[in-house]
Design a protein around this motif. Structure first.
Motif, mmCIF file in Angstrom:
data_model
loop_
_atom_site.group_PDB
_atom_site.id
_atom_site.type_symbol
_atom_site.label_atom_id
_atom_site.label_comp_id
_atom_site.label_asym_id
_atom_site.label_seq_id
_atom_site.Cartn_x
_atom_site.Cartn_y
_atom_site.Cartn_z
ATOM 1 N N GLN A 1 3.923 -2.809 9.148
ATOM 2 C CA GLN A 1 2.671 -2.139 9.488
ATOM 3 C C GLN A 1 2.885 -0.822 10.226
ATOM 4 O OE1 GLN A 1 3.633 -5.289 10.199
ATOM 5 N NE2 GLN A 1 2.580 -6.100 11.957
ATOM 6 N N GLU A 2 4.106 -0.571 10.695
ATOM 7 C CA GLU A 2 4.440 0.719 11.294
ATOM 8 C C GLU A 2 4.918 1.706 10.229
ATOM 9 O OE1 GLU A 2 7.430 -0.517 14.067
ATOM 10 O OE2 GLU A 2 5.958 -1.116 15.581
ATOM 11 N N GLN B 1 -2.210 3.042 6.461
ATOM 12 C CA GLN B 1 -3.452 2.279 6.262
ATOM 13 C C GLN B 1 -3.184 0.770 6.203
ATOM 14 O OE1 GLN B 1 -6.701 3.700 5.658
ATOM 15 N NE2 GLN B 1 -6.280 5.748 4.915
ATOM 16 N N SER B 2 -2.120 0.323 6.850
ATOM 17 C CA SER B 2 -1.801 -1.107 6.870
ATOM 18 C C SER B 2 -2.905 -1.919 7.536
ATOM 19 C CB SER B 2 -0.469 -1.353 7.573
ATOM 20 O OG SER B 2 -0.536 -0.905 8.919
ATOM 21 N N ASN B 3 -3.694 -1.256 8.372
ATOM 22 C CA ASN B 3 -4.808 -1.938 9.033
ATOM 23 C C ASN B 3 -5.792 -2.535 8.018
ATOM 24 O OD1 ASN B 3 -5.430 0.965 8.617
ATOM 25 N ND2 ASN B 3 -7.446 0.364 9.389
ATOM 26 N N LEU C 1 -5.035 -4.135 5.259
ATOM 27 C CA LEU C 1 -4.522 -5.469 4.937
ATOM 28 C C LEU C 1 -4.690 -6.419 6.111
ATOM 29 C CD1 LEU C 1 -1.191 -5.069 2.937
ATOM 30 C CD2 LEU C 1 -3.189 -6.360 2.282
ATOM 31 N N ILE C 2 -4.389 -5.948 7.294
ATOM 32 C CA ILE C 2 -4.501 -6.788 8.484
ATOM 33 C C ILE C 2 -5.960 -7.171 8.721
ATOM 34 C CG2 ILE C 2 -4.171 -6.867 10.980
ATOM 35 C CD1 ILE C 2 -1.656 -5.044 10.459
ATOM 36 N N ASP C 3 -6.869 -6.234 8.532
ATOM 37 C CA ASP C 3 -8.288 -6.539 8.690
ATOM 38 C C ASP C 3 -8.755 -7.570 7.658
ATOM 39 O OD1 ASP C 3 -8.364 -4.701 10.751
ATOM 40 O OD2 ASP C 3 -9.410 -3.155 9.592
ATOM 41 N N TYR D 1 -3.639 -10.774 9.375
ATOM 42 C CA TYR D 1 -2.203 -10.679 9.646
ATOM 43 C C TYR D 1 -1.584 -9.809 8.555
ATOM 44 C CZ TYR D 1 -2.245 -14.210 5.984
ATOM 45 O OH TYR D 1 -2.481 -14.868 4.804
ATOM 46 N N TRP D 2 -0.328 -9.412 8.748
ATOM 47 C CA TRP D 2 0.399 -8.682 7.713
ATOM 48 C C TRP D 2 1.007 -9.704 6.757
ATOM 49 C CZ3 TRP D 2 0.750 -4.023 5.721
ATOM 50 C CH2 TRP D 2 1.759 -3.786 4.783
#
Length: 134
Positions: free
Chosen positions: A5-6, A10-12, A14-16, A20-21
């Motif tokens: 996610q780092e 825009q990994s947020n 997926l997390i949203d 979780y990742w």
């Protein structure tokens, strides 16, 4: 070592969606588009959250069934093998090497390989409607 996610823009998204990742285990690669402009790759992946509880057929109950679109920008190298009728993933990893990202696709069945790009990002996540992604 950096967390995915780092590394993934825009990994947020997926997390949203999942809370979780995800490791992409049991997700399915639906479509892969190679484009010489950039050059870039766009990947469409069917994903979901699986519960430990099963349905009447013994399959895990699913939630958040989605089509995840990933974009790989300024691709400098790609090695893919094993394209099959169904391309079920066991894992996808993202590793930063200098100013590039090495994405490794591990297959449970079907396509596996590596993509080297300048950047990787989540473009969008759409509800999966059990249809072709054309």
């Amino acid at each position: 070592m950096s967390l995915p996610q780092e590394i993934v823009a825009q990994s947020n998204l997926l997390i949203d969606k999942f809370g979780y990742w995800p490791e992409f285990a049991n997700f399915e690669l639906l479509r892969l588009k190679l484009d010489h402009s950039g050059p870039l790759i766009v990947m469409h992946i069917y994903g979901f959250h699986a519960f430990k509880k099963t349905d009447e057929d013994g399959n895990p109950k699913k939630a958040n069934e989605s089509v995840i679109t990933l974009r790989f920008s300024e691709v400098s190298d790609i090695t893919l093998q094993g394209l099959g009728e169904r391309n079920i993933l066991s894992k996808i990893t993202f590793v930063k090497i200098d100013n590039l990202v090495q994405t490794t696709i591990f297959a449970a069945s079907g396509l596996n390989g590596k993509i080297i790009s300048r950047a990787v990002g989540v473009v969008k996540i759409e509800p999966y409607e059990n249809r072709d992604t054309e």
